[in-house]
Design a protein around this motif. Sequence first.
Motif, PDB file in Angstrom:
ATOM      1  N   PRO A 181      36.324  50.110  45.686  1.00  0.00           N
ATOM      2  CA  PRO A 181      35.011  49.658  45.207  1.00  0.00           C
ATOM      3  C   PRO A 181      34.892  48.149  44.997  1.00  0.00           C
ATOM      4  O   PRO A 181      33.776  47.628  44.935  1.00  0.00           O
ATOM      5  CB  PRO A 181      34.845  50.418  43.881  1.00  0.00           C
ATOM      6  CG  PRO A 181      36.208  50.851  43.491  1.00  0.00           C
ATOM      7  CD  PRO A 181      36.957  51.071  44.759  1.00  0.00           C
ATOM      8  N   GLN A 182      36.028  47.449  44.898  1.00  0.00           N
ATOM      9  CA  GLN A 182      35.962  46.004  44.678  1.00  0.00           C
ATOM     10  C   GLN A 182      36.225  45.196  45.953  1.00  0.00           C
ATOM     11  O   GLN A 182      36.365  43.976  45.900  1.00  0.00           O
ATOM     12  CB  GLN A 182      36.959  45.593  43.590  1.00  0.00           C
ATOM     13  CG  GLN A 182      36.619  46.157  42.208  1.00  0.00           C
ATOM     14  CD  GLN A 182      37.528  45.586  41.130  1.00  0.00           C
ATOM     15  OE1 GLN A 182      37.834  44.399  41.110  1.00  0.00           O
ATOM     16  NE2 GLN A 182      37.970  46.451  40.227  1.00  0.00           N
ATOM     17  N   VAL A 183      36.272  45.878  47.098  1.00  0.00           N
ATOM     18  CA  VAL A 183      36.538  45.194  48.375  1.00  0.00           C
ATOM     19  C   VAL A 183      35.290  45.228  49.251  1.00  0.00           C
ATOM     20  O   VAL A 183      34.688  46.285  49.440  1.00  0.00           O
ATOM     21  CB  VAL A 183      37.720  45.843  49.113  1.00  0.00           C
ATOM     22  CG1 VAL A 183      37.858  45.281  50.526  1.00  0.00           C
ATOM     23  CG2 VAL A 183      39.016  45.621  48.331  1.00  0.00           C
ATOM     24  N   LEU A 184      34.928  44.054  49.791  1.00  0.00           N
ATOM     25  CA  LEU A 184      33.810  43.970  50.721  1.00  0.00           C
ATOM     26  C   LEU A 184      34.261  44.096  52.171  1.00  0.00           C
ATOM     27  O   LEU A 184      33.667  44.810  52.963  1.00  0.00           O
ATOM     28  CB  LEU A 184      33.080  42.629  50.554  1.00  0.00           C
ATOM     29  CG  LEU A 184      32.139  42.483  49.369  1.00  0.00           C
ATOM     30  CD1 LEU A 184      31.544  41.076  49.350  1.00  0.00           C
ATOM     31  CD2 LEU A 184      31.020  43.511  49.441  1.00  0.00           C
ATOM     32  N   GLN A 185      35.307  43.370  52.543  1.00  0.00           N
ATOM     33  CA  GLN A 185      35.793  43.355  53.925  1.00  0.00           C
ATOM     34  C   GLN A 185      37.295  43.140  53.936  1.00  0.00           C
ATOM     35  O   GLN A 185      37.865  42.620  52.964  1.00  0.00           O
ATOM     36  CB  GLN A 185      35.161  42.211  54.720  1.00  0.00           C
ATOM     37  CG  GLN A 185      33.721  42.378  55.083  1.00  0.00           C
ATOM     38  CD  GLN A 185      33.222  41.143  55.823  1.00  0.00           C
ATOM     39  OE1 GLN A 185      32.511  40.316  55.292  1.00  0.00           O
ATOM     40  NE2 GLN A 185      33.611  41.028  57.079  1.00  0.00           N
ATOM     41  N   SER A 186      37.899  43.528  55.051  1.00  0.00           N
ATOM     42  CA  SER A 186      39.317  43.250  55.224  1.00  0.00           C
ATOM     43  C   SER A 186      39.631  43.111  56.704  1.00  0.00           C
ATOM     44  O   SER A 186      38.888  43.602  57.556  1.00  0.00           O
ATOM     45  CB  SER A 186      40.169  44.368  54.614  1.00  0.00           C
ATOM     46  OG  SER A 186      39.963  45.587  55.301  1.00  0.00           O
ATOM     47  N   ALA A 187      40.722  42.425  56.981  1.00  0.00           N
ATOM     48  CA  ALA A 187      41.237  42.319  58.344  1.00  0.00           C
ATOM     49  C   ALA A 187      42.742  42.496  58.284  1.00  0.00           C
ATOM     50  O   ALA A 187      43.418  41.854  57.480  1.00  0.00           O
ATOM     51  CB  ALA A 187      40.880  40.974  58.962  1.00  0.00           C
ATOM     52  N   VAL A 188      43.269  43.388  59.108  1.00  0.00           N
ATOM     53  CA  VAL A 188      44.697  43.698  59.114  1.00  0.00           C
ATOM     54  C   VAL A 188      45.286  43.249  60.455  1.00  0.00           C
ATOM     55  O   VAL A 188      44.679  43.462  61.512  1.00  0.00           O
ATOM     56  CB  VAL A 188      44.928  45.209  58.898  1.00  0.00           C
ATOM     57  CG1 VAL A 188      46.406  45.559  59.051  1.00  0.00           C
ATOM     58  CG2 VAL A 188      44.416  45.626  57.516  1.00  0.00           C
TER      59      VAL A 188
END
Length: 515
Positions: A431-438
Amino acid sequence: MSNTDRTFRTYVEENLDALSADPAREALVHQGRRVTAGEFRALVHRLARALSARGVGRADTVTLLSGNLPETLAARYAANLVGARVNHLYNKLSAESQAHIVRDVETRALIVDPRLSERAAEIVELAPVPEVLVLGPAKVGADLLELAAGQSDAPFAGRAEPGDVCTIRHTGGTTGHPKGICTTFEQTRWFHGVLPEQPEFERRQLVCTTLAHAAGLMADSTLQSGGTVVLLDDFDPGTVLATIARERITDMFLMPPLLYQLMDHPDAPDTDTSSLRMLTYGGCQASPARIADAVRAFGPVLLQGYGQNEAGGISVLTQEDHDVDRPDRLRSAGKVLPDVEVAIRDESGRDLPPGEHGEVCVRSAMIMKGYWKQPELTAEVLRDGWLHTGDVGFLDDEGYLTIVDRIKDMIVVVGGHVYTTELEDLLNSHPQVLQSAVFGVRDADRMERVHATVVRRPGSDVDAQQLCEMVRAARGAMYEPARITFVDALPLTDAGKPDKKELRRRAEQEAAAAG
């Protein structure tokens, strides 16, 4: 030219016919300037004659270095009308990379946006070309618009043959030997029938990403349908929202990261976006959780298109398929398009049953002619009429296609493979993450380690340890990132994809500095 060839009409000629049906209608809008269909059509014919007078013709290459101007579209149409192939540079590449492409495709004429004239001077110093033509007055090159003004706007007969190369699009590396994807005039006509028709409304498309990418193809479709194309110079979420409301936009295309920025903007809840009918996204993996948020924000208007420059359109997840209670469906790329065949194959070329992961292979009339002057590479990916996409995916029992990862992006770790998109989906579900890249980064022992870059929601305090614990509990230690870094925004490519090359470079630089 044979009688059969004489009956062939390019996408440009078909679009010019559509524009002539109602010359007074508004066709293009840019910075308050409104161009009618008749004015645009006349400009294309004049530009075609001006190019022809400068010696540009069939089987020559015209390279565009230009932003989102009405004249950019007109120049592309004119170049294709004289039978030339068109290469449209991404503006945010380095001058060295752009010069390499200009040289590689044997550019006969470089057509330049006057706002980019200084960059054009850098390019031609590195890669001289016979003609530099500018869409307006500038210090470099001849003014193509002035040359065109003296020409007739009578219809210019198209000179292209079906098998001639219409476009060369570059993807992959931008140094050494970038891949130039060649599409013929005959194949280009197929591209414009990929998206489902929307006959019940008058289309007003917003272009806020580069015309060199998918938005340019969609602009062609809009003009042919009798609609209007509204051009913005670049993507800014606040400006996009205001334009949707002011211009009553019905259609637009965004890469998922830009879609997230749009719905997260503070103006979004109070902006009237009720005119939207088809908000198309694609080009890179999307987060099911974030797409569900977008459906709630904008309504049942989202449509995902999956394809490649090499393959054309492959599948579509329609508005009706965007069920917020079906994250598995939102994770998919939809159903395969009519007249497109998809097979999921293992490394030996064996077709795999539903549910099993393998390489996505495609066969259709939209498959590229090949890579520009790279026959060996073309032979690697085009085998027996099937394009090997380099994507890992699977088909389910209902015929929905899900893309799991790029083969080259899979991270090989002790114990197996980490699919980057699966880990991104998991991180994005917090819930506290907007975007990510792995992405994978090799350590001193040349072993790949899982790295993640995360954009937190404003005011949140989730840390790396908490996210690692969540990943370990949900997917096991193999998927746990060796390092998580936090940023305010992900770096994006010219087209709007997360720039994993840049993220990997930063991570390697940090590791070198620390070690």
